[in-house]
Design a protein around this motif. Structure first.
Motif, PDB file in Angstrom:
ATOM      1  N   GLU A 281      52.461  83.882  47.378  1.00  0.00           N
ATOM      2  CA  GLU A 281      52.339  85.184  48.050  1.00  0.00           C
ATOM      3  C   GLU A 281      51.445  86.152  47.283  1.00  0.00           C
ATOM      4  OE1 GLU A 281      56.385  86.392  48.303  1.00  0.00           O
ATOM      5  OE2 GLU A 281      56.843  85.118  50.044  1.00  0.00           O
ATOM      6  N   ARG A 282      50.879  85.687  46.172  1.00  0.00           N
ATOM      7  CA  ARG A 282      49.970  86.489  45.341  1.00  0.00           C
ATOM      8  C   ARG A 282      50.649  87.732  44.767  1.00  0.00           C
ATOM      9  NH1 ARG A 282      44.925  84.130  44.341  1.00  0.00           N
ATOM     10  NH2 ARG A 282      43.843  86.130  44.511  1.00  0.00           N
ATOM     11  N   GLN A 283      51.964  87.648  44.584  1.00  0.00           N
ATOM     12  CA  GLN A 283      52.669  88.749  43.928  1.00  0.00           C
ATOM     13  C   GLN A 283      52.575  88.625  42.410  1.00  0.00           C
ATOM     14  OE1 GLN A 283      56.526  89.952  45.443  1.00  0.00           O
ATOM     15  NE2 GLN A 283      56.225  88.737  47.294  1.00  0.00           N
ATOM     16  N   ILE A 284      52.391  87.398  41.935  1.00  0.00           N
ATOM     17  CA  ILE A 284      52.131  87.152  40.520  1.00  0.00           C
ATOM     18  C   ILE A 284      50.941  86.200  40.435  1.00  0.00           C
ATOM     19  CG2 ILE A 284      54.536  87.500  39.825  1.00  0.00           C
ATOM     20  CD1 ILE A 284      54.855  84.489  39.675  1.00  0.00           C
ATOM     21  N   PHE A 285      50.358  86.095  39.238  1.00  0.00           N
ATOM     22  CA  PHE A 285      49.144  85.302  39.088  1.00  0.00           C
ATOM     23  C   PHE A 285      49.355  84.189  38.070  1.00  0.00           C
ATOM     24  CE2 PHE A 285      47.913  89.594  40.342  1.00  0.00           C
ATOM     25  CZ  PHE A 285      47.117  89.336  41.453  1.00  0.00           C
ATOM     26  N   THR A 286      48.526  83.157  38.187  1.00  0.00           N
ATOM     27  CA  THR A 286      48.509  82.092  37.196  1.00  0.00           C
ATOM     28  C   THR A 286      47.439  82.411  36.150  1.00  0.00           C
ATOM     29  OG1 THR A 286      46.863  80.768  38.384  1.00  0.00           O
ATOM     30  CG2 THR A 286      49.184  80.433  38.970  1.00  0.00           C
ATOM     31  N   ALA A 287      47.396  81.595  35.102  1.00  0.00           N
ATOM     32  CA  ALA A 287      46.413  81.820  34.036  1.00  0.00           C
ATOM     33  C   ALA A 287      44.988  81.721  34.563  1.00  0.00           C
ATOM     34  CB  ALA A 287      46.641  80.818  32.908  1.00  0.00           C
ATOM     35  N   ALA A 288      44.768  80.868  35.579  1.00  0.00           N
ATOM     36  CA  ALA A 288      43.422  80.687  36.123  1.00  0.00           C
ATOM     37  C   ALA A 288      42.981  81.857  36.996  1.00  0.00           C
ATOM     38  CB  ALA A 288      43.363  79.387  36.930  1.00  0.00           C
ATOM     39  N   GLN A 289      43.922  82.739  37.357  1.00  0.00           N
ATOM     40  CA  GLN A 289      43.598  83.824  38.285  1.00  0.00           C
ATOM     41  C   GLN A 289      43.442  85.180  37.598  1.00  0.00           C
ATOM     42  OE1 GLN A 289      47.071  83.272  40.740  1.00  0.00           O
ATOM     43  NE2 GLN A 289      45.938  82.113  42.290  1.00  0.00           N
ATOM     44  N   VAL A 290      43.552  85.223  36.278  1.00  0.00           N
ATOM     45  CA  VAL A 290      43.446  86.502  35.569  1.00  0.00           C
ATOM     46  C   VAL A 290      42.228  86.477  34.652  1.00  0.00           C
ATOM     47  CG1 VAL A 290      45.929  86.910  35.676  1.00  0.00           C
ATOM     48  CG2 VAL A 290      44.962  85.733  33.690  1.00  0.00           C
TER      49      VAL A 290
END
Length: 389
Positions: A281-290
């Motif tokens: 839901e894109r409420q939190i991010f993974t390491a690849a997304q920050v």
């Protein structure tokens, strides 16, 4: 109708009814067997490329709403599956997803082993080397425990005995007598036959009272550890209290818990599933997304306590946990998921350490954001110490 004819009719009716009942049972059994043979099942285990069992892996069947999840041993089981070709998808954050196609036959259980490939890990593993890095009261507690001379009890010991009163913990200590009293202190502790002399009691490094202290005024759940010295073997630090003077009737040293930990209740949805949903839901991010990943705060490192039972037995092991580092740097203690653990006690130790841990949050677009991280903790016993008997 004569009595003989009446009895015969009843017996014949009973035989007919009994036969009908047996037929019905046989038909029901046959129907159950046919129903069971109409379905198949899958039983398997999921590991990483090193052979480590993976917990919290989600298993879904394409075209169906059925969802399963592996346990701490990496095992799963799917039942009542209609025969035919199936496509199973295996997903665990931090690992490359995999899909397996297989044929399920009615009345059979298909064994399945799956290996998931680990993706890049951004956090350096934390190594817990025995008790060499202990600080504060724990450092002195375990040093005195190794030296002997007293009786030492930890949180594990208290939970194992599950006492109603704190004085219940003293009933198994040699040389300790519990004297019932009609006064304010209902259970008086006496050491080595010292009937009129109460032991000196310390709480978190401070003496409690010049007179006798009511041990049952403390809840067993509020104690992290305690030491008991029934003779003249008390360490010099605790043998004499300022303003009280020396005490020859024994010493009790109590260490309270740092913040009462909330009891953990199994959530209706596992932490692994909750975290995966928040990522979707894109409420939190993974390491690849920050832009900048979350990392340990070197000024406040996470330091799990080596479990006593495993430390005393020289058992080594490792744990990887998955959790959310909030934009504030705090760890979401309600959503801590075990990825793998060589022993449940290691997993508990890491969970406890993370409850009040702080990390440096991730950054995305110049702002701190929530990020899911996976962090490994390796426990290495002290090879130079003797094994406790």
């Amino acid at each position: 109708m004569s009595e003989t004819h009446l009895v015969g009719s009843v017996l014949r009716a009973g035989r007919l009814a009994g036969g009908a009942c047996l037929c019905a049972m046989a038909l029901a059994s046959l129907a159950g067997a046919q129903e069971a043979s109409a379905f198949g099942g899958i039983r398997g285990v999921i590991r990483d490329t090193t052979g480590q069992s993976l917990a919290g892996v989600q298993i879904t069947i394409r075209g169906a709403s059925l969802v399963a999840e592996t346990d701490l041993d990496g095992r799963f089981e799917l039942g009542k599956i209609r025969p035919g070709m199936l496509s199973l998808r295996f997903r665990r954050l931090g690992f490359r997803p995999d899909t397996v196609d297989l044929l399920v036959l009615g009345g059979t259980v298909v064994p399945l082993d799956v290996t998931l490939e680990r993706l890049a890990v951004s956090l350096t593993p934390v190594v817990v080397r025995g008790r060499t890095e202990l600080t504060g009261w724990r450092q002195g507690f375990y040093q005195r425990r190794e030296s002997g001379g007293g009786h030492f009890f930890t949180r594990e010991d208290i939970e194992k005995r599950n006492p109603s009163l704190m004085t219940d913990m003293f009933r198994m200590i040699p040389g300790v007598t519990i004297q019932p009293s009609q006064g304010i202190i209902r259970n008086q502790l006496r050491f080595r036959g010292q009937r009129g002399c109460a032991p000196l009691t310390w709480l978190d490094g401070s003496p409690l009272a010049a007179g006798e202290f009511d041990m049952d005024a403390l809840s067993p759940g509020s104690i992290e550890a305690f030491e008991v010295y029934t003779g003249s073997t008390a360490p010099p630090r605790f043998a004499v209290a300022p303003g009280i003077g020396p005490r020859t009737c024994g010493v009790i040293v109590i260490w309270s818990r740092e913040g009462q930990r909330r009891p953990r209740r199994p959530p209706p949805v596992s932490a692994a599933s909750q975290i995966a949903k928040l990522v979707d839901e894109r409420q939190i991010f993974t390491a690849a997304q920050v832009d900048v990943t979350a990392r340990q705060d070197t000024t406040r490192p996470v330091k799990p306590i080596y479990p006593d039972a495993l430390y005393d037995a020289h058992v080594s092991g490792s744990v990887m946990v998955e959790f959310i580092v909030a934009a504030t740097g705090e760890v979401d203690s309600e959503r801590i998921s075990v990825v793998f653990a060589s022993h449940p006690l290691f997993a508990d130790a890491v969970r406890n350490a993370l409850e009040h841990a702080m990390y440096v949050p991730a950054v995305r677009g110049g702002l701190p954001v929530h990020q899911v991280v996976q962090h490994e903790f390796v426990f290495v016993p002290d090879s130079s110490r003797r094994r406790r008997g």
